[in-house]
Design a protein around this motif. Structure first.
Motif, PDB file in Angstrom:
ATOM      1  N   MET A   1       0.838  -1.184   0.000  1.00 34.25           N
ATOM      2  CA  MET A   1       0.000   0.000   0.000  1.00 34.25           C
ATOM      3  C   MET A   1       0.877   1.239   0.000  1.00 34.25           C
ATOM      4  SD  MET A   1      -3.080  -0.962   2.624  1.00 34.25           S
ATOM      5  CE  MET A   1      -4.021   0.480   2.195  1.00 34.25           C
ATOM      6  N   VAL A   2       0.271   2.328  -0.415  1.00 36.65           N
ATOM      7  CA  VAL A   2       0.902   3.636  -0.376  1.00 36.65           C
ATOM      8  C   VAL A   2      -0.191   4.642  -0.011  1.00 36.65           C
ATOM      9  CG1 VAL A   2       0.588   4.091  -2.845  1.00 36.65           C
ATOM     10  CG2 VAL A   2       2.416   5.239  -1.625  1.00 36.65           C
ATOM     11  N   GLY A   3       0.187   5.685   0.732  1.00 34.40           N
ATOM     12  CA  GLY A   3      -0.814   6.662   1.122  1.00 34.40           C
ATOM     13  C   GLY A   3      -0.212   8.039   1.264  1.00 34.40           C
ATOM     14  N   ALA A   4      -1.066   9.043   1.205  1.00 31.58           N
ATOM     15  CA  ALA A   4      -0.600  10.423   1.336  1.00 31.58           C
ATOM     16  C   ALA A   4      -1.739  11.348   1.741  1.00 31.58           C
ATOM     17  CB  ALA A   4      -0.011  10.901   0.015  1.00 31.58           C
ATOM     18  N   ASN A   5      -1.366  12.412   2.471  1.00 28.36           N
ATOM     19  CA  ASN A   5      -2.289  13.495   2.761  1.00 28.36           C
ATOM     20  C   ASN A   5      -2.385  14.385   1.535  1.00 28.36           C
ATOM     21  OD1 ASN A   5      -3.254  13.213   5.412  1.00 28.36           O
ATOM     22  ND2 ASN A   5      -1.405  14.074   6.287  1.00 28.36           N
ATOM     23  N   GLY A   6      -3.579  14.865   1.253  1.00 31.82           N
ATOM     24  CA  GLY A   6      -3.759  15.836   0.186  1.00 31.82           C
ATOM     25  C   GLY A   6      -3.939  17.218   0.784  1.00 31.82           C
ATOM     26  N   LYS A   7      -3.650  18.256   0.011  1.00 33.10           N
ATOM     27  CA  LYS A   7      -3.823  19.620   0.512  1.00 33.10           C
ATOM     28  C   LYS A   7      -5.282  19.942   0.782  1.00 33.10           C
ATOM     29  CE  LYS A   7       0.381  21.609  -1.316  1.00 33.10           C
ATOM     30  NZ  LYS A   7       0.976  22.654  -2.171  1.00 33.10           N
ATOM     31  N   ASP A   8      -6.181  19.042   0.369  1.00 31.66           N
ATOM     32  CA  ASP A   8      -7.599  19.200   0.671  1.00 31.66           C
ATOM     33  C   ASP A   8      -7.954  18.639   2.045  1.00 31.66           C
ATOM     34  OD1 ASP A   8      -7.293  16.491   0.162  1.00 31.66           O
ATOM     35  OD2 ASP A   8      -8.832  16.409  -1.402  1.00 31.66           O
ATOM     36  N   GLY A   9      -6.935  18.115   2.770  1.00 26.22           N
ATOM     37  CA  GLY A   9      -7.150  17.573   4.108  1.00 26.22           C
ATOM     38  C   GLY A   9      -7.563  16.121   4.136  1.00 26.22           C
ATOM     39  N   ILE A  10      -7.580  15.467   2.984  1.00 24.12           N
ATOM     40  CA  ILE A  10      -8.008  14.067   2.924  1.00 24.12           C
ATOM     41  C   ILE A  10      -6.792  13.158   2.757  1.00 24.12           C
ATOM     42  CG2 ILE A  10      -9.393  12.357   1.700  1.00 24.12           C
ATOM     43  CD1 ILE A  10     -11.207  14.674   0.788  1.00 24.12           C
ATOM     44  N   PHE A  11      -6.698  12.148   3.621  1.00 25.85           N
ATOM     45  CA  PHE A  11      -5.675  11.115   3.482  1.00 25.85           C
ATOM     46  C   PHE A  11      -6.246  10.007   2.615  1.00 25.85           C
ATOM     47  CE2 PHE A  11      -3.638   7.139   4.538  1.00 25.85           C
ATOM     48  CZ  PHE A  11      -2.299   7.476   4.447  1.00 25.85           C
TER      49      PHE A  11
ATOM     50  N   ALA B   1      -5.456   6.123   0.914  1.00 24.34           N
ATOM     51  CA  ALA B   1      -4.646   4.903   0.922  1.00 24.34           C
ATOM     52  C   ALA B   1      -4.931   4.124  -0.356  1.00 24.34           C
ATOM     53  CB  ALA B   1      -4.990   4.051   2.136  1.00 24.34           C
ATOM     54  N   PHE B   2      -3.858   3.756  -1.066  1.00 25.07           N
ATOM     55  CA  PHE B   2      -3.966   3.073  -2.357  1.00 25.07           C
ATOM     56  C   PHE B   2      -3.287   1.713  -2.326  1.00 25.07           C
ATOM     57  CE2 PHE B   2      -4.002   7.596  -3.239  1.00 25.07           C
ATOM     58  CZ  PHE B   2      -4.934   7.744  -4.252  1.00 25.07           C
ATOM     59  N   ASP B   3      -3.742   0.832  -3.187  1.00 24.81           N
ATOM     60  CA  ASP B   3      -3.023  -0.408  -3.479  1.00 24.81           C
ATOM     61  C   ASP B   3      -1.909  -0.001  -4.438  1.00 24.81           C
ATOM     62  OD1 ASP B   3      -2.043  -2.733  -4.693  1.00 24.81           O
ATOM     63  OD2 ASP B   3      -3.999  -3.698  -4.764  1.00 24.81           O
ATOM     64  N   ALA B   4      -0.668  -0.144  -4.036  1.00 23.67           N
ATOM     65  CA  ALA B   4       0.472   0.322  -4.842  1.00 23.67           C
ATOM     66  C   ALA B   4       0.536  -0.350  -6.214  1.00 23.67           C
ATOM     67  CB  ALA B   4       1.778   0.090  -4.088  1.00 23.67           C
ATOM     68  N   ASN B   5      -0.040  -1.529  -6.332  1.00 23.07           N
ATOM     69  CA  ASN B   5      -0.010  -2.245  -7.614  1.00 23.07           C
ATOM     70  C   ASN B   5      -1.193  -1.913  -8.517  1.00 23.07           C
ATOM     71  OD1 ASN B   5       2.397  -3.712  -7.029  1.00 23.07           O
ATOM     72  ND2 ASN B   5       1.172  -4.979  -5.638  1.00 23.07           N
ATOM     73  N   ASN B   6      -2.159  -1.171  -8.002  1.00 25.34           N
ATOM     74  CA  ASN B   6      -3.356  -0.838  -8.772  1.00 25.34           C
ATOM     75  C   ASN B   6      -3.788   0.599  -8.509  1.00 25.34           C
ATOM     76  OD1 ASN B   6      -4.040  -3.505 -10.010  1.00 25.34           O
ATOM     77  ND2 ASN B   6      -4.064  -4.087  -7.842  1.00 25.34           N
ATOM     78  N   LEU B   7      -2.872   1.524  -8.673  1.00 26.32           N
ATOM     79  CA  LEU B   7      -3.178   2.928  -8.412  1.00 26.32           C
ATOM     80  C   LEU B   7      -4.338   3.437  -9.259  1.00 26.32           C
ATOM     81  CD1 LEU B   7       0.437   4.388  -8.163  1.00 26.32           C
ATOM     82  CD2 LEU B   7      -1.141   3.898  -6.289  1.00 26.32           C
ATOM     83  N   GLN B   8      -4.468   2.885 -10.461  1.00 27.89           N
ATOM     84  CA  GLN B   8      -5.516   3.341 -11.379  1.00 27.89           C
ATOM     85  C   GLN B   8      -6.919   3.068 -10.844  1.00 27.89           C
ATOM     86  OE1 GLN B   8      -3.507   0.743 -11.899  1.00 27.89           O
ATOM     87  NE2 GLN B   8      -4.756  -1.010 -12.486  1.00 27.89           N
ATOM     88  N   ASN B   9      -7.050   2.187  -9.871  1.00 30.00           N
ATOM     89  CA  ASN B   9      -8.357   1.870  -9.294  1.00 30.00           C
ATOM     90  C   ASN B   9      -8.817   2.905  -8.266  1.00 30.00           C
ATOM     91  OD1 ASN B   9      -8.479  -0.413 -10.868  1.00 30.00           O
ATOM     92  ND2 ASN B   9      -7.754  -1.774  -9.242  1.00 30.00           N
TER      93      ASN B   9
END
Length: 179
Positions: free
Chosen positions: A1-11, A13-21
């Motif tokens: 998995m990979v995750g990040a905070n956005g400047k919109d205040g929303i964190f 979390a993504f499946d690193a192998n399927n970011l397009q989803n």
């Protein structure tokens, strides 16, 4: 998995192998970017031993109370909250850090009231504030760093200031907030 905070205040979390989803889960940890309340920029901290993800942010509401910043522990598999701690001193814009003893360090970046800036030391198991280290007059944007029996805190002085400093705290001094 990979995750990040956005400047919109929303964190997110993504499946690193399927970011397009798109994100597997998302959580509103803070609010949108604003000069006075900071931006939700902190990178998450991962604890592989407890399998917890720690995410910090700016202005938020927890149990109907508004806080200038926060740290939350999530189950990364589904985004459920394990614990959440509201912080009054200011937004957390630099990334929190975790030591091997289960202590999280997170510094505040309050530009409207520099006297409030603080480094919080939290129990990573339950979010209890173990101690605070006052940083009056200084904003903490850089990630605090644990190394051996020390905690290093880099501060930037006030806004538009070049009077930054690096302070090393020892384990015993952390209990009292002294250098």
């Amino acid at each position: 998995m990979v995750g990040a905070n956005g400047k919109d205040g929303i964190f997110h979390a993504f499946d690193a192998n399927n970011l397009q989803n798109g994100p597997l889960w998302s959580f509103q940890v803070g609010t949108t970017a604003d000069f006075d309340i900071g931006t939700c920029l902190a990178a998450p901290a991962w604890d592989s031993s407890s399998r917890r993800l720690f995410v910090a942010g700016n202005l938020t509401t927890i149990n109907a109370q508004t806080f200038a910043g926060s740290v939350r522990a999530f189950n990364p598999a589904d985004g459920s909250i394990i614990w959440e701690r509201g912080l009054t001193a200011g937004p957390i814009m630099g990334s929190p850090t975790l030591n091997g003893s289960g202590v999280l360090a997170a510094g505040t970046y309050n530009i409207t009231d520099l006297a409030l800036n603080t480094v919080y030391l939290l129990n990573a198991t339950n979010g209890t504030i173990l101690t605070t280290i006052a940083q009056p007059g200084d904003i903490v944007f850089a990630q605090p760093v644990f190394a051996g029996s020390h905690l290093f805190v880099a501060s930037a002085g006030g806004p538009r200031s070049s009077s930054g400093k690096l302070t090393a705290y020892t384990t015993g001094a952390l209990k009292s907030g002294k250098e």
